[in-house]
Design a protein around this motif. Structure first.
Motif, PDB file in Angstrom:
ATOM      1  N   ASN A 264      37.242  27.576  44.983  1.00  0.00           N
ATOM      2  CA  ASN A 264      37.549  26.148  44.872  1.00  0.00           C
ATOM      3  C   ASN A 264      38.704  25.812  45.822  1.00  0.00           C
ATOM      4  O   ASN A 264      39.867  26.111  45.546  1.00  0.00           O
ATOM      5  N   LEU A 265      38.365  25.176  46.939  1.00  0.00           N
ATOM      6  CA  LEU A 265      39.313  24.958  48.029  1.00  0.00           C
ATOM      7  C   LEU A 265      40.529  24.141  47.620  1.00  0.00           C
ATOM      8  O   LEU A 265      41.648  24.428  48.028  1.00  0.00           O
ATOM      9  N   THR A 266      40.339  23.113  46.816  1.00  0.00           N
ATOM     10  CA  THR A 266      41.444  22.193  46.533  1.00  0.00           C
ATOM     11  C   THR A 266      42.193  22.494  45.239  1.00  0.00           C
ATOM     12  O   THR A 266      43.272  21.935  45.017  1.00  0.00           O
ATOM     13  N   SER A 267      41.655  23.353  44.390  1.00  0.00           N
ATOM     14  CA  SER A 267      42.390  23.719  43.179  1.00  0.00           C
ATOM     15  C   SER A 267      42.958  25.130  43.252  1.00  0.00           C
ATOM     16  O   SER A 267      43.560  25.620  42.284  1.00  0.00           O
ATOM     17  N   ASP A 268      42.772  25.795  44.398  1.00  0.00           N
ATOM     18  CA  ASP A 268      43.382  27.109  44.656  1.00  0.00           C
ATOM     19  C   ASP A 268      43.018  28.147  43.600  1.00  0.00           C
ATOM     20  O   ASP A 268      43.856  28.940  43.156  1.00  0.00           O
ATOM     21  N   ASP A 269      41.744  28.152  43.223  1.00  0.00           N
ATOM     22  CA  ASP A 269      41.311  29.134  42.241  1.00  0.00           C
ATOM     23  C   ASP A 269      39.840  29.474  42.440  1.00  0.00           C
ATOM     24  O   ASP A 269      39.155  28.911  43.300  1.00  0.00           O
TER      25      ASP A 269
ATOM     26  N   ARG B  21      27.546  27.982  32.400  1.00  0.00           N
ATOM     27  CA  ARG B  21      28.834  27.328  32.196  1.00  0.00           C
ATOM     28  C   ARG B  21      29.949  28.186  32.779  1.00  0.00           C
ATOM     29  O   ARG B  21      29.812  29.407  32.904  1.00  0.00           O
ATOM     30  N   GLU B  22      31.041  27.529  33.129  1.00  0.00           N
ATOM     31  CA  GLU B  22      32.223  28.228  33.606  1.00  0.00           C
ATOM     32  C   GLU B  22      32.901  28.915  32.421  1.00  0.00           C
ATOM     33  O   GLU B  22      33.152  28.284  31.392  1.00  0.00           O
ATOM     34  N   THR B  23      33.204  30.202  32.591  1.00  0.00           N
ATOM     35  CA  THR B  23      33.828  30.954  31.510  1.00  0.00           C
ATOM     36  C   THR B  23      35.246  31.384  31.824  1.00  0.00           C
ATOM     37  O   THR B  23      35.968  31.820  30.927  1.00  0.00           O
ATOM     38  N   ASP B  24      35.662  31.283  33.080  1.00  0.00           N
ATOM     39  CA  ASP B  24      37.010  31.707  33.450  1.00  0.00           C
ATOM     40  C   ASP B  24      37.404  31.030  34.755  1.00  0.00           C
ATOM     41  O   ASP B  24      36.545  30.580  35.527  1.00  0.00           O
ATOM     42  N   ARG B  25      38.707  30.977  35.005  1.00  0.00           N
ATOM     43  CA  ARG B  25      39.248  30.427  36.246  1.00  0.00           C
ATOM     44  C   ARG B  25      40.380  31.351  36.686  1.00  0.00           C
ATOM     45  O   ARG B  25      41.298  31.620  35.907  1.00  0.00           O
ATOM     46  N   ILE B  26      40.318  31.858  37.920  1.00  0.00           N
ATOM     47  CA  ILE B  26      41.277  32.848  38.422  1.00  0.00           C
ATOM     48  C   ILE B  26      42.092  32.229  39.542  1.00  0.00           C
ATOM     49  O   ILE B  26      41.545  31.773  40.551  1.00  0.00           O
ATOM     50  N   ARG B  27      43.397  32.244  39.394  1.00  0.00           N
ATOM     51  CA  ARG B  27      44.282  31.712  40.431  1.00  0.00           C
ATOM     52  C   ARG B  27      44.326  32.673  41.614  1.00  0.00           C
ATOM     53  O   ARG B  27      44.514  33.883  41.437  1.00  0.00           O
ATOM     54  N   VAL B  28      44.170  32.140  42.830  1.00  0.00           N
ATOM     55  CA  VAL B  28      44.241  32.963  44.044  1.00  0.00           C
ATOM     56  C   VAL B  28      45.225  32.320  45.016  1.00  0.00           C
ATOM     57  O   VAL B  28      46.143  31.631  44.610  1.00  0.00           O
ATOM     58  N   GLY B  29      45.054  32.556  46.317  1.00  0.00           N
ATOM     59  CA  GLY B  29      45.950  31.976  47.315  1.00  0.00           C
ATOM     60  C   GLY B  29      45.621  30.522  47.615  1.00  0.00           C
ATOM     61  O   GLY B  29      44.797  29.896  46.947  1.00  0.00           O
TER      62      GLY B  29
ATOM     63  N   ARG C 209      36.479  43.257  36.394  1.00  0.00           N
ATOM     64  CA  ARG C 209      36.687  43.732  35.016  1.00  0.00           C
ATOM     65  C   ARG C 209      37.825  42.974  34.353  1.00  0.00           C
ATOM     66  O   ARG C 209      37.675  42.448  33.250  1.00  0.00           O
ATOM     67  N   SER C 210      38.979  42.912  35.030  1.00  0.00           N
ATOM     68  CA  SER C 210      40.146  42.239  34.446  1.00  0.00           C
ATOM     69  C   SER C 210      40.202  40.761  34.789  1.00  0.00           C
ATOM     70  O   SER C 210      40.937  40.000  34.161  1.00  0.00           O
ATOM     71  N   ARG C 211      39.433  40.365  35.808  1.00  0.00           N
ATOM     72  CA  ARG C 211      39.437  38.993  36.318  1.00  0.00           C
ATOM     73  C   ARG C 211      40.852  38.549  36.690  1.00  0.00           C
ATOM     74  O   ARG C 211      41.306  37.466  36.332  1.00  0.00           O
ATOM     75  N   THR C 212      41.512  39.423  37.421  1.00  0.00           N
ATOM     76  CA  THR C 212      42.839  39.139  37.953  1.00  0.00           C
ATOM     77  C   THR C 212      42.877  39.576  39.410  1.00  0.00           C
ATOM     78  O   THR C 212      42.087  40.421  39.846  1.00  0.00           O
ATOM     79  N   VAL C 213      43.814  38.999  40.173  1.00  0.00           N
ATOM     80  CA  VAL C 213      44.034  39.422  41.548  1.00  0.00           C
ATOM     81  C   VAL C 213      44.837  40.716  41.518  1.00  0.00           C
ATOM     82  O   VAL C 213      45.944  40.760  40.986  1.00  0.00           O
ATOM     83  N   THR C 214      44.271  41.771  42.098  1.00  0.00           N
ATOM     84  CA  THR C 214      44.919  43.081  42.080  1.00  0.00           C
ATOM     85  C   THR C 214      45.589  43.424  43.403  1.00  0.00           C
ATOM     86  O   THR C 214      46.404  44.344  43.463  1.00  0.00           O
ATOM     87  N   GLU C 215      45.265  42.680  44.448  1.00  0.00           N
ATOM     88  CA  GLU C 215      45.831  42.974  45.762  1.00  0.00           C
ATOM     89  C   GLU C 215      45.706  41.745  46.650  1.00  0.00           C
ATOM     90  O   GLU C 215      44.782  40.937  46.493  1.00  0.00           O
ATOM     91  N   THR C 216      46.640  41.592  47.580  1.00  0.00           N
ATOM     92  CA  THR C 216      46.582  40.541  48.593  1.00  0.00           C
ATOM     93  C   THR C 216      46.750  41.194  49.957  1.00  0.00           C
ATOM     94  O   THR C 216      47.710  41.929  50.181  1.00  0.00           O
ATOM     95  N   ILE C 217      45.799  40.949  50.857  1.00  0.00           N
ATOM     96  CA  ILE C 217      45.768  41.600  52.167  1.00  0.00           C
ATOM     97  C   ILE C 217      45.960  40.551  53.256  1.00  0.00           C
ATOM     98  O   ILE C 217      45.189  39.587  53.346  1.00  0.00           O
TER      99      ILE C 217
END
Length: 338
Positions: free
Chosen positions: A219-224, A234-242, A273-281
């Motif tokens: 999602n380009l404008t909500s940064d997730d 249906r949407e079940t989760d939302r993950i924050r990214v860059g 599995r965890s639905r989290t950001v584990t690394e940023t490259i």
């Protein structure tokens, strides 16, 4: 090229409100890119990169890490997709309202197909029965027959369609509409929209897990990134990214999702599995297109503002850089087995 030019173009079709990106700091914890070198791959093959401002497609050899050919196509090439057998490359010519069909053996355009207004994304069904083209300026999807290379259907979807994904059984097409904040669900046998799933702001790209049970939406404008249960629709989760996530892809084992963060000059790595950001490259400037290598050993990211392709080794996280054409956008990979 400036980052504002690309960002403004994206924002115009998403929210008509560009966000300036010049001078953004490196994201916390970002891994520094390694110097240019020969990429590590498990098999030989090619990467195809659409160069928006060059009117060309760069052909990169994965063994040497160099451009081995440059193919002239239509005006404003924005996205690329290979047929399942790798014999044809389909290129959206966004400024010409056409799709160029390239013979990958001769590396020449063999046909040009007129489609809808501003075609910006393309994908091919796994059974090679249909080519789907998202026309961001027309709010439609054009369906092309690979056999006749003619448009067989035009499907109305939400505003500014961008992302496309087809299920492994080729029965369902998902379309992310950046202007409607929805993902349309389409039955491919009838071409009918059967559902519209709300997601985050400005959805631009999609990737399906190998089992087809989950859809990840950048999602380009909500940064997730939205996680959609395709069975429940249906949407079940939302993950924050860059900042400003664009291209997205999942590894063949389904364990990790890679997201090109256009505004952060980085790639976020998500654990499914965890639905989290584990690394940023860290990668090049203005990363937007992203493709996972078929063997899962590499991820390829087009950097619009640095005219380069970043190749990430998924085993080590190290990156190498390959110069390509002017304003690289869409990218896809082709592997030749040993």
């Amino acid at each position: 090229m400036t980052r504002n030019r690309y960002t403004g173009r994206c924002a115009a079709v998403v929210l008509a409100a560009a966000v300036g990106l010049t001078g953004l700091p490196d994201p916390p914890g970002a891994r520094a890119a390694a110097p240019s070198a020969r990429p590590a791959h498990g098999a030989s093959g090619h990467v195809y990169v659409a160069n928006l401002h060059s009117g060309t497609v760069s052909v990169v050899d994965t063994r040497s890490g160099t451009v081995v050919d440059t193919v002239p196509v239509g005006d404003g090439p924005d996205s690329v997709a290979l047929s399942p057998d790798g014999a044809r490359l389909y290129v959206t010519d966004s400024a010409a309202d056409t799709v160029s069909v390239v013979d990958t053996r001769t590396r020449t355009v063999v046909e040009t197909v007129a489609v809808g207004h501003e075609p910006s994304r393309v994908t091919v069904s796994p059974d090679n029965r249909n080519v789907y083209v998202a026309n961001v300026g027309g709010g439609t999807v054009s369906v092309i027959s690979p056999r006749t290379l003619a448009v067989t259907d035009t499907i109305a979807v939400g505003a500014a369609p961008l992302g496309l994904a087809v299920t492994p059984d080729a029965r369902t097409l998902y379309v992310a509409s950046a202007g409607s904040d929805r993902v349309s669900v389409i039955r491919t046998d009838t071409g009918t929209v059967t559902a519209a799933i709300p997601v985050g702001g400005g959805p631009t790209a999609l990737t399906l897990t190998p089992d087809g049970h989950h859809l990840y939406v950048s999602n380009l404008t909500s940064d997730d990134v939205s996680v959609v249960d395709t069975r429940a629709r249906r949407e079940t989760d939302r993950i924050r990214v860059g900042d400003q996530p664009a291209g997205i892809g999942v590894l063949p084992d389904g364990h990790r999702v890679y997201v090109a963060d256009l505004g952060s000059d980085a790639v976020s790595v998500i654990s499914t599995r965890s639905r989290t950001v584990t690394e940023t490259i860290a990668v090049g400037d203005g990363p937007n297109g992203l493709a996972v290598g078929p063997d899962g050993c590499s991820v390829h990211v087009s950097n619009f503002d640095s005219d380069s392709l970043s190749v990430i080794d998924t085993r080590t996280g190290r990156t190498v850089t390959v110069p390509v054409g002017d304003g690289p956008t869409g990218v896809t990979t082709q592997t030749t087995p040993h």
